[in-house]
Design a protein around this motif. Structure first.
Motif, PDB file in Angstrom:
ATOM      1  N   GLU A 125       0.832  -1.212   0.000  1.00 51.21           N
ATOM      2  CA  GLU A 125       0.000   0.000   0.000  1.00 51.21           C
ATOM      3  C   GLU A 125       0.864   1.260   0.000  1.00 51.21           C
ATOM      4  O   GLU A 125       0.568   2.226  -0.706  1.00 51.21           O
TER       5      GLU A 125
ATOM      6  N   ALA B  76       2.199   1.685  -3.464  1.00 56.63           N
ATOM      7  CA  ALA B  76       1.160   2.214  -4.360  1.00 56.63           C
ATOM      8  C   ALA B  76       0.971   3.709  -4.123  1.00 56.63           C
ATOM      9  O   ALA B  76       0.842   4.494  -5.077  1.00 56.63           O
ATOM     10  N   ALA B  77       0.961   4.148  -2.852  1.00 55.50           N
ATOM     11  CA  ALA B  77       0.821   5.578  -2.543  1.00 55.50           C
ATOM     12  C   ALA B  77       2.005   6.355  -3.102  1.00 55.50           C
ATOM     13  O   ALA B  77       1.842   7.448  -3.665  1.00 55.50           O
ATOM     14  N   TYR B  78       3.190   5.806  -2.983  1.00 56.55           N
ATOM     15  CA  TYR B  78       4.395   6.446  -3.515  1.00 56.55           C
ATOM     16  C   TYR B  78       4.288   6.613  -5.026  1.00 56.55           C
ATOM     17  O   TYR B  78       4.560   7.689  -5.565  1.00 56.55           O
ATOM     18  N   LEU B  79       3.892   5.563  -5.705  1.00 58.33           N
ATOM     19  CA  LEU B  79       3.757   5.637  -7.162  1.00 58.33           C
ATOM     20  C   LEU B  79       2.679   6.641  -7.566  1.00 58.33           C
ATOM     21  O   LEU B  79       2.837   7.357  -8.555  1.00 58.33           O
ATOM     22  N   SER B  80       1.592   6.729  -6.809  1.00 59.30           N
ATOM     23  CA  SER B  80       0.530   7.702  -7.104  1.00 59.30           C
ATOM     24  C   SER B  80       1.062   9.122  -6.962  1.00 59.30           C
ATOM     25  O   SER B  80       0.772   9.980  -7.794  1.00 59.30           O
ATOM     26  N   ARG B  81       1.840   9.402  -5.911  1.00 63.65           N
ATOM     27  CA  ARG B  81       2.417  10.738  -5.717  1.00 63.65           C
ATOM     28  C   ARG B  81       3.339  11.108  -6.865  1.00 63.65           C
ATOM     29  O   ARG B  81       3.292  12.207  -7.389  1.00 63.65           O
TER      30      ARG B  81
ATOM     31  N   ALA C 207       3.283   9.929  -9.861  1.00 61.03           N
ATOM     32  CA  ALA C 207       2.480  10.106 -11.079  1.00 61.03           C
ATOM     33  C   ALA C 207       1.846  11.489 -11.085  1.00 61.03           C
ATOM     34  O   ALA C 207       1.777  12.158 -12.126  1.00 61.03           O
ATOM     35  N   ASP C 208       1.378  11.953  -9.907  1.00 63.56           N
ATOM     36  CA  ASP C 208       0.801  13.300  -9.802  1.00 63.56           C
ATOM     37  C   ASP C 208       1.856  14.357 -10.101  1.00 63.56           C
ATOM     38  O   ASP C 208       1.594  15.336 -10.804  1.00 63.56           O
TER      39      ASP C 208
END
Length: 141
Positions: free
Chosen positions: A123, A126-131, A133-134
């Protein structure tokens, strides 16, 4: 001329028809050359080898493997993709219980293992990758 019966076919054959074997009493194996070759071919059949590996490593049969694949639609549950042509899914198992969990791509299986099979770590990843990507969207957008 000495003869002996073949252990598999039962034919009474000359000793010369049996491969050499140092530790036997007569210096020859118990199976004739033809039976030895047939046994070697049967025992080294790739499908039998795979069955033995599945059973030894995970306690499942080839039928169990196929049932798992069918239940998953032959797709990796992590990435949702099918294996490449000629490829196959690998058995993913719980490292504590040893029980199989499903069939994955080898890279997806390795990724879970590298993250120590820990949902919390996954998790956070996934949060790291989302940041990131943003951030990329802001820079490029």
């Amino acid at each position: 001329m000495s003869v002996k019966p073949c252990r598999d076919c039962g034919d009474l054959l000359p000793l010369a028809r049996f491969p050499r074997h140092r530790s036997s009493g007569d210096g020859r194996t118990s199976r004739c050359r033809a039976c030895s070759a047939a046994r070697r071919k049967r025992d080294h059949d790739p499908s039998r080898e795979r069955e033995r590996r599945l059973w030894r490593a995970y306690g499942i049969t080839g039928a169990d493997y196929r049932a798992m694949g069918i239940a998953q639609g032959w797709r990796c549950p992590v990435c949702g993709e099918r294996p490449a042509a000629g490829g196959r899914l690998v058995v993913d198992h719980d490292h504590v219980s040893g029980l199989p969990r499903g069939l994955l791509h080898s890279t997806c299986n390795a990724a879970l293992g590298l993250l120590a099979d820990d949902p919390a770590v996954l998790e956070r990843a996934a949060a790291y990758l989302s940041r990131t990507a943003d951030l990329r969207a802001q820079v490029l957008g």
